[in-house]
Design a protein around this motif. Structure first.
Motif, PDB file in Angstrom:
ATOM      1  N   ARG A 259     -29.999  50.360  12.505  1.00 50.68           N
ATOM      2  CA  ARG A 259     -31.001  51.025  13.332  1.00 50.68           C
ATOM      3  C   ARG A 259     -31.597  50.042  14.315  1.00 50.68           C
ATOM      4  O   ARG A 259     -31.829  50.349  15.482  1.00 50.68           O
ATOM      5  CB  ARG A 259     -32.089  51.576  12.412  1.00 50.68           C
TER       6      ARG A 259
ATOM      7  N   ARG B  45     -29.135  49.372  17.133  1.00 52.01           N
ATOM      8  CA  ARG B  45     -29.053  50.469  18.095  1.00 52.01           C
ATOM      9  C   ARG B  45     -30.275  50.511  18.982  1.00 52.01           C
ATOM     10  O   ARG B  45     -30.177  50.718  20.191  1.00 52.01           O
ATOM     11  CB  ARG B  45     -28.906  51.803  17.357  1.00 52.01           C
TER      12      ARG B  45
ATOM     13  N   ARG C   7     -30.200  83.755  25.472  1.00 47.24           N
ATOM     14  CA  ARG C   7     -29.882  83.605  24.056  1.00 47.24           C
ATOM     15  C   ARG C   7     -30.798  82.569  23.422  1.00 47.24           C
ATOM     16  O   ARG C   7     -31.310  82.752  22.321  1.00 47.24           O
ATOM     17  CB  ARG C   7     -28.431  83.158  23.930  1.00 47.24           C
ATOM     18  N   SER C   8     -31.012  81.452  24.173  1.00 44.41           N
ATOM     19  CA  SER C   8     -31.883  80.399  23.649  1.00 44.41           C
ATOM     20  C   SER C   8     -33.293  80.920  23.449  1.00 44.41           C
ATOM     21  O   SER C   8     -33.946  80.604  22.450  1.00 44.41           O
ATOM     22  CB  SER C   8     -31.944  79.211  24.601  1.00 44.41           C
ATOM     23  N   ARG C   9     -33.770  81.727  24.411  1.00 46.27           N
ATOM     24  CA  ARG C   9     -35.113  82.255  24.280  1.00 46.27           C
ATOM     25  C   ARG C   9     -35.215  83.115  23.040  1.00 46.27           C
ATOM     26  O   ARG C   9     -36.172  83.026  22.276  1.00 46.27           O
ATOM     27  CB  ARG C   9     -35.516  83.078  25.492  1.00 46.27           C
TER      28      ARG C   9
ATOM     29  N   LYS D 259     -26.979  82.044  28.612  1.00 46.20           N
ATOM     30  CA  LYS D 259     -27.307  81.036  27.599  1.00 46.20           C
ATOM     31  C   LYS D 259     -28.813  80.923  27.434  1.00 46.20           C
ATOM     32  O   LYS D 259     -29.320  80.826  26.325  1.00 46.20           O
ATOM     33  CB  LYS D 259     -26.711  79.691  28.023  1.00 46.20           C
ATOM     34  N   SER D 260     -29.545  80.942  28.553  1.00 46.02           N
ATOM     35  CA  SER D 260     -30.990  80.765  28.417  1.00 46.02           C
ATOM     36  C   SER D 260     -31.627  81.982  27.760  1.00 46.02           C
ATOM     37  O   SER D 260     -32.580  81.840  26.986  1.00 46.02           O
ATOM     38  CB  SER D 260     -31.630  80.438  29.758  1.00 46.02           C
TER      39      SER D 260
ATOM     40  N   ARG E 108     -30.489  50.168  23.051  1.00 44.03           N
ATOM     41  CA  ARG E 108     -31.161  51.121  23.931  1.00 44.03           C
ATOM     42  C   ARG E 108     -32.229  50.447  24.746  1.00 44.03           C
ATOM     43  O   ARG E 108     -32.469  50.785  25.905  1.00 44.03           O
ATOM     44  CB  ARG E 108     -31.770  52.261  23.111  1.00 44.03           C
TER      45      ARG E 108
ATOM     46  N   ARG F 125     -40.525  50.261  19.167  1.00 41.24           N
ATOM     47  CA  ARG F 125     -39.691  50.738  18.051  1.00 41.24           C
ATOM     48  C   ARG F 125     -38.833  49.604  17.508  1.00 41.24           C
ATOM     49  O   ARG F 125     -38.524  49.559  16.304  1.00 41.24           O
ATOM     50  CB  ARG F 125     -38.784  51.882  18.541  1.00 41.24           C
TER      51      ARG F 125
ATOM     52  N   ARG G  29     -37.216  81.893  15.824  1.00 35.76           N
ATOM     53  CA  ARG G  29     -37.636  80.756  15.011  1.00 35.76           C
ATOM     54  C   ARG G  29     -39.151  80.749  14.860  1.00 35.76           C
ATOM     55  O   ARG G  29     -39.675  80.500  13.761  1.00 35.76           O
ATOM     56  CB  ARG G  29     -37.171  79.474  15.680  1.00 35.76           C
TER      57      ARG G  29
ATOM     58  N   ARG H  97     -40.006  83.271  12.380  1.00 39.26           N
ATOM     59  CA  ARG H  97     -39.629  82.846  11.029  1.00 39.26           C
ATOM     60  C   ARG H  97     -40.663  81.904  10.470  1.00 39.26           C
ATOM     61  O   ARG H  97     -41.112  82.022   9.325  1.00 39.26           O
ATOM     62  CB  ARG H  97     -38.257  82.180  11.094  1.00 39.26           C
TER      63      ARG H  97
ATOM     64  N   ARG I 126     -33.431  82.935  20.330  1.00 40.27           N
ATOM     65  CA  ARG I 126     -33.401  82.087  19.141  1.00 40.27           C
ATOM     66  C   ARG I 126     -34.739  81.424  18.902  1.00 40.27           C
ATOM     67  O   ARG I 126     -35.227  81.341  17.786  1.00 40.27           O
ATOM     68  CB  ARG I 126     -32.354  80.987  19.311  1.00 40.27           C
ATOM     69  N   PHE I 127     -35.331  80.927  20.003  1.00 40.86           N
ATOM     70  CA  PHE I 127     -36.601  80.235  19.877  1.00 40.86           C
ATOM     71  C   PHE I 127     -37.657  81.189  19.370  1.00 40.86           C
ATOM     72  O   PHE I 127     -38.446  80.850  18.471  1.00 40.86           O
ATOM     73  CB  PHE I 127     -36.994  79.669  21.247  1.00 40.86           C
ATOM     74  N   GLU I 128     -37.695  82.408  19.936  1.00 48.59           N
ATOM     75  CA  GLU I 128     -38.717  83.356  19.499  1.00 48.59           C
ATOM     76  C   GLU I 128     -38.501  83.758  18.056  1.00 48.59           C
ATOM     77  O   GLU I 128     -39.456  83.896  17.297  1.00 48.59           O
ATOM     78  CB  GLU I 128     -38.716  84.579  20.421  1.00 48.59           C
TER      79      GLU I 128
END
Lengths: 585, 207, 191
Positions: A539, A542, A451-453, A448-449, A546, A561, A459, A462, A455-457
């Motif tokens: 909002r 919520r 794949r994530s790397r 998974k990591s 929180r 906030r 992006r 892009r 995708r990040f690269e």
């Protein structure tokens, strides 16, 4: 006497097999409700093809295999599907999973079956399909779909078929009973499997020497067949000779290499129970809907083997055998070495349930507490896979996954021989199981990591590309604008002093005027303002929630906030009030 | 010539040492050029151990910059999504001690979480899509946005930008297929429970 | 041939540089945490020791002896060793950046490894010829590597073992090294 080899290590726990052989093989009255988990085999769960309320007949297909590594499931009796729901599964986690629940109508009506008398004339694919569609999985305990094992990759030549009648684990006598009562079916099944595998040179039925009656029975059945190439081989009793790789080594002397399959050394090994099921599937068209299970243990009044439909609740079986819950040490599905404890008896018998063990406290006391490892090395002496359990133990404790892999933890068959001999009573197999799980999880996380790397690269690339294109366009526009300006200046110079009309200013003024007069209906405006107010107030709610949960610095940030949100709410309220005043006034 | 040099031992010594130094200097100079090394491949190796959530909790805008930071000597315990396992792995790689996670940068979550967009409230503004470092949110301007669970790493970067606050971080449900055995207790702790006096002393110490 | 065997056995076992002569203890304790780094260090030290031993012999017999400058032995050998180590460092940085990173400061510290200077000086005191010097250097390196690898394998197991708290880490390592040294003393008298 055919030559047999010996495996490394192994242990000799007390056999305890005579308790369940005192009575003949019996059948129970049909249970009122049968539960069929969709996953009783190695591979993907089957997909149910019936719905709640459907009437089913005995042997009818109720769940289809999902892909090649999966198995069909059939109704063990006739009745109605009372639901497809989550029930507790006979799994060490005690978790639940989807099951088809059938309430039996007591009539036990068979569906139409596809019997075949001259199965010897059937071609390879038809034979394989019959076995596959009968949903046969390894009944010795592993649950691997038989059709896949019986169809090894094209380039692998199979020269030996082994039928596993070893049943090395203490207490279990299901296969022994099968071989004594249905020896002819075992032999016929062996012939079918041999036919499927292209008639291998040797067909061996391996039986440990503590089952002399089974050996006699099978030998007698073999003698009734003309020119039979099948041989019964008996060898000294030792646990865990019944493990596939161990049995292959005992009967043929070949060792299946790490990470490889028996087919890679030219051997296919099938449990005798699965063999009989294959015979019945081919000859009578009967799918796998029942099996022989040993019910044994001092907490039961009756100890014997039973032919039980798959899906029968274990609680029902225990009741029928005079179970006393107060006496039982723990309820085990499987044998004392490789079985697992059940938290509840409310789980069904599945295709791999070879034994239900209900020992009394005296028979199987609670395990003594584990002590420190004294590095005696008895575990390494006992390991049938020639591993180093002590090293695996230290590395499991240190959670050193690389070293575990280097010490071949993947080859551990989790037989429990090392835990059995450990003088410090360390539950070694538990460590290995946990480590294997951790390694699997680690591999998933790594994938998974990665794949994530990627995708990040991608992006980043892009975004960079988009930036570059934007820059290029901006530059191009600038050039075009300059060119236009130059042209305009040239035109003006040539036309002389013409009144300079500020075109752009005109256009903007026109647009503003248009916007002012644009007719937005009051309802639409009201709706817009109300929506803004409701989103702002939700909002705020919520953020308040929180803020209550948070503490410390985070709380301050959230409180800021909250203030922000409160401002927005009051803003929206004011706008709405203004609008309403305007409309009404 | 040699006799001349021998007559003047100091001269001989000087000549010898200087001569040696020159020769060796030349050898080293040549080697420096031939064996020149560009960049720092250790960064790649550290990066391959980080969990790639690109969440920024370590203070760097992504995992690669943090890997570069570590290569330059930063502490290795700043990554909460990686947790103690990642710290141990990096410590192993660099042959240093493995410290515990620095709580300043966040806590290690027990359950992995993923983002979930409440579609009823989504207004299609694409702010979360722009924020996601993994491009794990599917959608376009004025179109419904939704999170691709398989690609979401739970970094929380999308929650802030949402103007209608419709993104929740939900724990990922674990199915039976993901269940695994847990490690039995260490034998040191077990050994303490056998001798009664040890047991009592241990429980008093930890109480 | 016997000469070769005698020199090798003497350098590797009987007069092992680390456990019997107690030279080169710094990298022995410092780089023996993991087996892979120990193997890397062994390779680096073997390379340096053999080359340094040869170069020292050449410098000694071609420059120092003819010019009567034997008293400059120590400084000349240190110069030689420093250059060889620097060369080795650049070579390792290029071929295995991970090993370079892991060896860290211990790579240039091979310069001050007394085993290297020890071999060079012992070659002169024992008046070895070229071949014998090279062999002695190589043998010393083999002995160092043998002990370093054995020790690091043991330290790896000790790292995951149930060592009582006061002994964890370097303490149990030192005790183990002492026991190994005792064992190697059993070789005395072999040659």
């Amino acid at each position: 006497m055919r030559k047999v080899w010996d495996i490394h290590g192994g242990v000799h726990p007390p056999e305890n097999k005579q308790q369940s052989m005192q009575q003949a093989l019996a059948s129970l009255p049909l249970a009122p409700e049968l539960v069929l988990p969709l996953n009783q085999h190695i591979g993907k769960p089957a997909i149910a093809i019936v719905a709640e309320g459907d009437t089913v007949l005995k042997g009818q297909l109720i769940a289809k295999a999902d892909g090649p590594i999966s198995a069909n499931i059939h109704a063990p009796t006739s009745g109605t599907v009372s639901g497809i729901e989550d029930r507790t599964l006979p799994h060490p986690s005690g978790g639940s999973g989807p099951c088809i629940v059938i309430s039996s109508d007591g009539k036990d009506t068979w569906a139409e079956l596809d019997a075949c008398e001259n199965y010897q004339t059937l071609d390879h694919n038809t034979l394989l399909e019959k076995i596959r569609s009968a949903g046969i999985a390894g009944m010795g305990g592993a649950g691997f779909p038989a059709a896949i094992k019986l169809n090894p990759r094209g380039n692998l030549k199979i020269d030996t078929l082994i039928l596993n009648g070893t049943e090395c684990e203490p207490y279990i006598t299901a296969d022994d009973t099968l071989m004594q009562t249905r020896a002819q079916e075992v032999v016929a099944g062996a012939q079918i499997l041999a036919q499927l595998l292209g008639n291998p040179k040797s067909i061996l039925i391996g039986i440990e020497d503590n089952k002399p009656e089974a050996i006699r029975s099978i030998s007698k059945a073999l003698s009734e067949v003309e020119n039979n190439p099948i041989e019964v081989v008996s060898f000294p009793t030792k646990y865990p000779s019944g493990g596939e790789k161990q049995l292959i080594q005992i009967l043929t002397g070949r060792e299946v290499p790490a990470g490889k399959l028996p087919a890679d050394v030219g051997v296919v090994c099938q449990n005798v129970g699965s063999t009989v099921a294959a015979y019945r599937a081919v000859r009578f068209g009967e799918p796998l809907i029942s099996r022989i299970t040993t019910v044994v243990g001092e907490a039961l009044e009756i100890q014997r083997n039973i032919e039980v439909p798959i899906g029968t609740p274990i609680g029902y079986i225990l009741e029928q055998h005079g179970f006393t819950a107060a006496n039982v040490s723990r309820l085990i599905m499987g044998g004392p070495m490789m079985g697992f404890a059940l938290n509840t008896a409310d789980v069904p018998v599945i295709k791999t349930t070879n034994c239900i063990l209900a020992p009394s406290r005296a028979e199987m006391p609670a395990p003594p507490p584990a002590q420190a490892c004294i590095r005696c090395g008895m575990c390494a002496e006992a390991c049938p896979a020639s591993l180093l359990p002590q090293q695996l133990f230290w590395y499991s404790m240190a959670e050193d996954l690389d070293k575990l892999e280097a010490h071949n933890i993947a080859d551990c068959i989790e037989c429990g021989a090392c835990s059995y001999v450990c003088p410090s009573n360390i539950p070694l197999v538990q460590f290995y199981r946990a480590s294997k799980g951790a390694m699997k999880q680690h591999a998933i996380d790594k994938e998974k990591s990665d794949r994530s790397r990627a995708r990040f690269e991608f992006r980043q690339q892009r975004i960079e590309k988009a930036e570059v294109e934007k820059e290029a366009k901006r530059a191009a526009r600038k050039v075009a604008a300059e060119a236009a300006k130059a042209k305009l200046a040239a035109k003006q110079a040539s036309e002389g002093d013409s009144p300079k009309t500020d075109d752009t200013a005109d256009v903007v003024a026109a647009a503003i005027a248009k916007a002012k007069t644009q007719d937005i209906s009051p309802e639409v405006q009201l709706a817009k303002l109300e929506r803004a107010l409701s989103s702002a107030s939700s909002r705020l709610d919520r953020t308040l929630a929180r803020a209550e949960e948070a503490e410390g610095e985070k709380k301050d940030a959230i409180l800021a906030r909250v203030k922000d949100a409160e401002l927005k709410v009051s803003d929206a309220k004011n706008k709405l009030a203004e609008f309403q005043a305007r409309e009404n006034g | 010539m040699i006799e001349l040099i021998i007559q003047y031992p100091v001269l001989a010594a000087l000549l010898a040492m200087v001569g040696l130094s020159l020769v060796f200097g030349a050898v080293l100079g040549f080697a420096a050029v031939k064996f020149k090394v560009e960049g720092d491949p250790i960064v790649e190796q550290i990066d391959s151990l980080l969990p790639q959530t690109q969440c920024g909790q370590c203070g760097h805008p992504g995992c690669k910059p943090y890997a570069e930071g570590i290569a330059n000597g930063e502490a290795i315990n700043k990554c909460p999504p990686g947790g103690q396992t990642t710290i141990n792995a990096i410590a192993d790689l660099l042959d240093v001690e493995a410290p515990t996670l620095d709580e300043e940068h966040g806590e290690e979550k027990d359950l992995p979480t993923v983002a979930y967009i409440r579609e009823d409230e989504c207004i299609g503004c694409t702010k979360c899509i722009q924020a996601c470092p993994m491009d794990a949110i599917l959608g376009a301007a004025k179109q419904m946005h939704t999170v691709i669970i398989d690609e979401c790493t739970g970094c929380d970067l999308c929650v802030e930008p949402c103007p209608v606050d419709c993104i929740d971080m939900l724990p990922l449900e674990s199915t039976l297929g993901e269940w695994k055995w847990s490690l039995p207790p260490r034998s040191e702790t077990l050994a303490l429970n056998i001798i009664a006096s040890d047991r009592k002393a241990h429980s008093e110490a930890s109480a | 041939m016997t000469d070769v065997a005698v020199i090798l056995v003497s350098a590797i076992l009987v007069n092992n540089f680390v456990l019997v002569q107690f030279l080169g203890l710094c990298p022995f304790m410092g780089v023996s945490n993991k087996l892979e780094t120990a193997i890397g260090m062994s390779g680096a030290t073997t390379f340096v020791l053999t080359l340094a031993s040869i170069c020292s012999y050449l410098v000694h017999s071609w420059i120092l002896e003819p010019l009567g400058l034997e008293y400059l032995r120590t400084i000349a050998f240190i110069l030689v060793i420093a250059v060889v180590v620097q060369f080795a460092k650049m070579f390792i940085e290029k071929t295995s950046p991970l090993l370079y990173r892991v060896l860290g400061v211990f790579l240039p510290l091979i310069t001050t490894n007394c085993a290297v200077l020890g071999v060079a000086l012992q070659n002169t005191t024992k008046a070895h010829n070229f071949f014998e010097s090279a062999l002695y250097g190589f043998g010393a390196a083999l002995g160092f590597s043998l002990v370093l690898i054995l020790f690091s394998a043991m330290r790896e197991r000790l790292a995951v073992a149930d060592v009582p708290a006061p002994f964890k880490g370097a303490a149990i390592g030192m005790i183990t090294a002492g026991l190994m040294s005792l064992a190697f003393m059993g070789f005395s008298g072999l040659v």
